[in-house]
Scaffold this active site. Sequence first.
Site, PDB file in Angstrom:
ATOM      1  CD  GLU A 252      -5.685  11.604  28.946  1.00 40.93           C
ATOM      2  OE1 GLU A 252      -6.572  12.385  28.533  1.00 40.93           O
ATOM      3  OE2 GLU A 252      -4.589  11.996  29.379  1.00 40.93           O
ATOM      4  CD  GLU A 384     -16.896  11.294  22.829  1.00 40.91           C
ATOM      5  OE1 GLU A 384     -17.216  10.459  23.703  1.00 40.91           O
ATOM      6  OE2 GLU A 384     -15.716  11.513  22.509  1.00 40.91           O
TER       7      GLU A 384
HETATM    8  P1  NAD Z   1     -15.198   2.156  26.274  1.00 42.88           P
HETATM    9  O1  NAD Z   1     -15.026   2.905  27.525  1.00 42.88           O
HETATM   10  O2  NAD Z   1     -16.451   1.391  26.075  1.00 42.88           O
HETATM   11  O3  NAD Z   1     -14.004   1.127  26.043  1.00 42.88           O
HETATM   12  C1  NAD Z   1     -12.654   1.498  26.173  1.00 42.88           C
HETATM   13  C2  NAD Z   1     -11.836   0.306  26.621  1.00 42.88           C
HETATM   14  O4  NAD Z   1     -12.229  -0.052  27.913  1.00 42.88           O
HETATM   15  C3  NAD Z   1     -12.024  -0.935  25.759  1.00 42.88           C
HETATM   16  O5  NAD Z   1     -10.823  -1.613  25.622  1.00 42.88           O
HETATM   17  C4  NAD Z   1     -12.998  -1.771  26.558  1.00 42.88           C
HETATM   18  O6  NAD Z   1     -12.810  -3.142  26.305  1.00 42.88           O
HETATM   19  C5  NAD Z   1     -12.582  -1.418  27.947  1.00 42.88           C
HETATM   20  N1  NAD Z   1     -13.611  -1.584  28.964  1.00 42.88           N
HETATM   21  C6  NAD Z   1     -14.942  -1.672  28.806  1.00 42.88           C
HETATM   22  N2  NAD Z   1     -15.540  -1.863  29.989  1.00 42.88           N
HETATM   23  C7  NAD Z   1     -14.560  -1.889  30.907  1.00 42.88           C
HETATM   24  C8  NAD Z   1     -14.526  -2.028  32.308  1.00 42.88           C
HETATM   25  N3  NAD Z   1     -15.642  -2.178  33.033  1.00 42.88           N
HETATM   26  N4  NAD Z   1     -13.343  -1.986  32.904  1.00 42.88           N
HETATM   27  C9  NAD Z   1     -12.213  -1.799  32.197  1.00 42.88           C
HETATM   28  N5  NAD Z   1     -12.174  -1.676  30.895  1.00 42.88           N
HETATM   29  C10 NAD Z   1     -13.330  -1.708  30.248  1.00 42.88           C
HETATM   30  O7  NAD Z   1     -14.993   3.233  25.128  1.00 42.88           O
HETATM   31  P2  NAD Z   1     -15.228   3.083  23.587  1.00 42.88           P
HETATM   32  O8  NAD Z   1     -16.648   3.399  23.277  1.00 42.88           O
HETATM   33  O9  NAD Z   1     -14.657   1.834  23.081  1.00 42.88           O
HETATM   34  O10 NAD Z   1     -14.296   4.311  23.104  1.00 42.88           O
HETATM   35  C11 NAD Z   1     -14.790   5.552  22.843  1.00 42.88           C
HETATM   36  C12 NAD Z   1     -14.662   6.493  24.026  1.00 42.88           C
HETATM   37  O11 NAD Z   1     -13.293   6.662  24.379  1.00 42.88           O
HETATM   38  C13 NAD Z   1     -15.144   7.890  23.665  1.00 42.88           C
HETATM   39  O12 NAD Z   1     -15.905   8.401  24.718  1.00 42.88           O
HETATM   40  C14 NAD Z   1     -13.862   8.673  23.501  1.00 42.88           C
HETATM   41  O13 NAD Z   1     -13.986  10.065  23.673  1.00 42.88           O
HETATM   42  C15 NAD Z   1     -12.997   8.056  24.504  1.00 42.88           C
HETATM   43  N6  NAD Z   1     -11.586   8.349  24.177  1.00 42.88           N
HETATM   44  C16 NAD Z   1     -10.908   9.229  24.956  1.00 42.88           C
HETATM   45  C17 NAD Z   1      -9.605   9.557  24.650  1.00 42.88           C
HETATM   46  C18 NAD Z   1      -8.815  10.523  25.500  1.00 42.88           C
HETATM   47  O14 NAD Z   1      -7.592  10.557  25.362  1.00 42.88           O
HETATM   48  N7  NAD Z   1      -9.430  11.291  26.362  1.00 42.88           N
HETATM   49  C19 NAD Z   1      -8.988   8.971  23.540  1.00 42.88           C
HETATM   50  C20 NAD Z   1      -9.716   8.076  22.766  1.00 42.88           C
HETATM   51  C21 NAD Z   1     -11.023   7.752  23.104  1.00 42.88           C
END
Ligand code: NAD
Length: 479
Positions: A252, A384
């Site tokens: 997601e 975004e």
């Molecule tokens: P991110 O991808 O940086 O982080 C998300 C999670 O992944 C965090 O817990 C982070 O610690 C972890 N993470 C970071 N690097 C990782 C790796 N290499 N391997 C595994 N996990 C890792 O995202 P963010 O900036 O914290 O969140 C915002 C983003 O999330 C936006 O793009 C938003 O649209 C998306 N989002 C999508 C949905 C959906 O349902 N499609 C819902 C909420 C947020």
Amino acid sequence: MSERYPELALYIDGQWHRADARATLPVINPATGDVLAHLPCASDADVDEAVRAAAKGFVVWRAVAPIERGRLLRRAADMILERREHIARLITWELGKPLAESRMEVDTAAAMFEWNGEEARRTYGRVIPARNPDIRQFAIPEPIGPVAAFSAWNAPAITPSRKISSALAAGCSVIMKPAEETPATALAIAAILHEAGLPAGVLNMVFGDAPRISARLMAAPEIRGVTFTGSTAVGKILAADAVRSMKRMTLELGGHAPVLVFADADIDRVVAGAITAKYRNSGQVCTSPTRFLVHRSVCDAFTEKFTAAARMLTLGDGFDPGTKMGPLATERRLAAMDRFAEDARQRGITIPVGGRRVERPGYFWQPTVLGPTTDDDCLAATVEPFGPLALIRPFEDVDEALSVANRLPFGLAAYAMTDNAALADRVARGIESGNVILNHWQASSPETPFGGVKESGFGTEGGLEGLRAFQNLKYISRA
Ligand code: NAD
């Protein structure tokens, strides 16, 4: 405020592990910039222990009858509601959103446990009529195995709840790595499952160095599935890892939702709904409406009313009852929002309201409107924002609106406002998006399937399909 922010821990094999000699990360209150607590980071040995626990827990949990699994999940739903105020406060503390929004989030998290708890008993297979009358053929759902789950910080109760409740209903064990920014909320859910009687090892919760933890989990052959909510960039890393080790995956990822406002729409009604939808959780929602594509004949009226309403939003600490919009979650998000505004300024795009940080402690950024503009190359039109920013772009006809809506590599949520049924139908079919919402703003619920297309990811959470994502279908034939 008499209640204290709790001590944080890892949860592995039914045990709580405090910081001890582990490295820690500070957890920050985004409304003040103060450190709330120090979060213990899982060592490699902790992660390995969680994998062993999840493998052991899977053997136990898959043997529990679905109706019993469901009962435990429904008990957890009740307990979440009993602790509604406590969990809502944790959300506001660590994420900053207004308390009223946090309470609604807790209700939705409980509803997810309830839905999956009810659905667990209905994971039917099929009896398939055979060509040979002496043969019986069955398709039987089976849990895929231990699952690694990762979530972003923006919905700290809902996202872990959705993943955990679907996977547990399906019969899987889980290693959850919630976001390091919002650990107490996720740990409150884990504590409830622990108290509700979930056997040791069936749920494990770790935090720490995200890339390091995920690399270790993705390499572990015991882990059979991965579910991730977060950015497209990280989703692609996990997808590559999942392919290498052939794990089932649900991703997601990011979105950039268009809203098509047609000439016949009731502009006052649209603006009232749009303001709430846009600025809730300071715009840090993956389905947040961001690109407002407005028919040229009503664009000025829309811009004027939307801007006036955005100007009226009261910013503040989420614990203040008058607050309509809280801070951004992190310093990182503030810096990101500055880039969108700076790009718009350099391009000469009008910023009728907002566009700057608020001079006070914490991570406050003004509710912002850009445009109207037809500059489709500006940063806000292509990347975004994930923040309190609305971009207004006029269009001439439905073809242009659809083409602008579909021009990005994302396809998570899209909205359209019109009372013309034929137009609504055309938009619903023409938009490349996993979710199309017409004449309202609610993009998902526990009962409905939710997922993206294109670079917004693949697979489904929510609804029947969200549970089935954690099951394989085994074919059995008997002569
Ligand atoms: P991110 O991808 O940086 O982080 C998300 C999670 O992944 C965090 O817990 C982070 O610690 C972890 N993470 C970071 N690097 C990782 C790796 N290499 N391997 C595994 N996990 C890792 O995202 P963010 O900036 O914290 O969140 C915002 C983003 O999330 C936006 O793009 C938003 O649209 C998306 N989002 C999508 C949905 C959906 O349902 N499609 C819902 C909420 C947020």
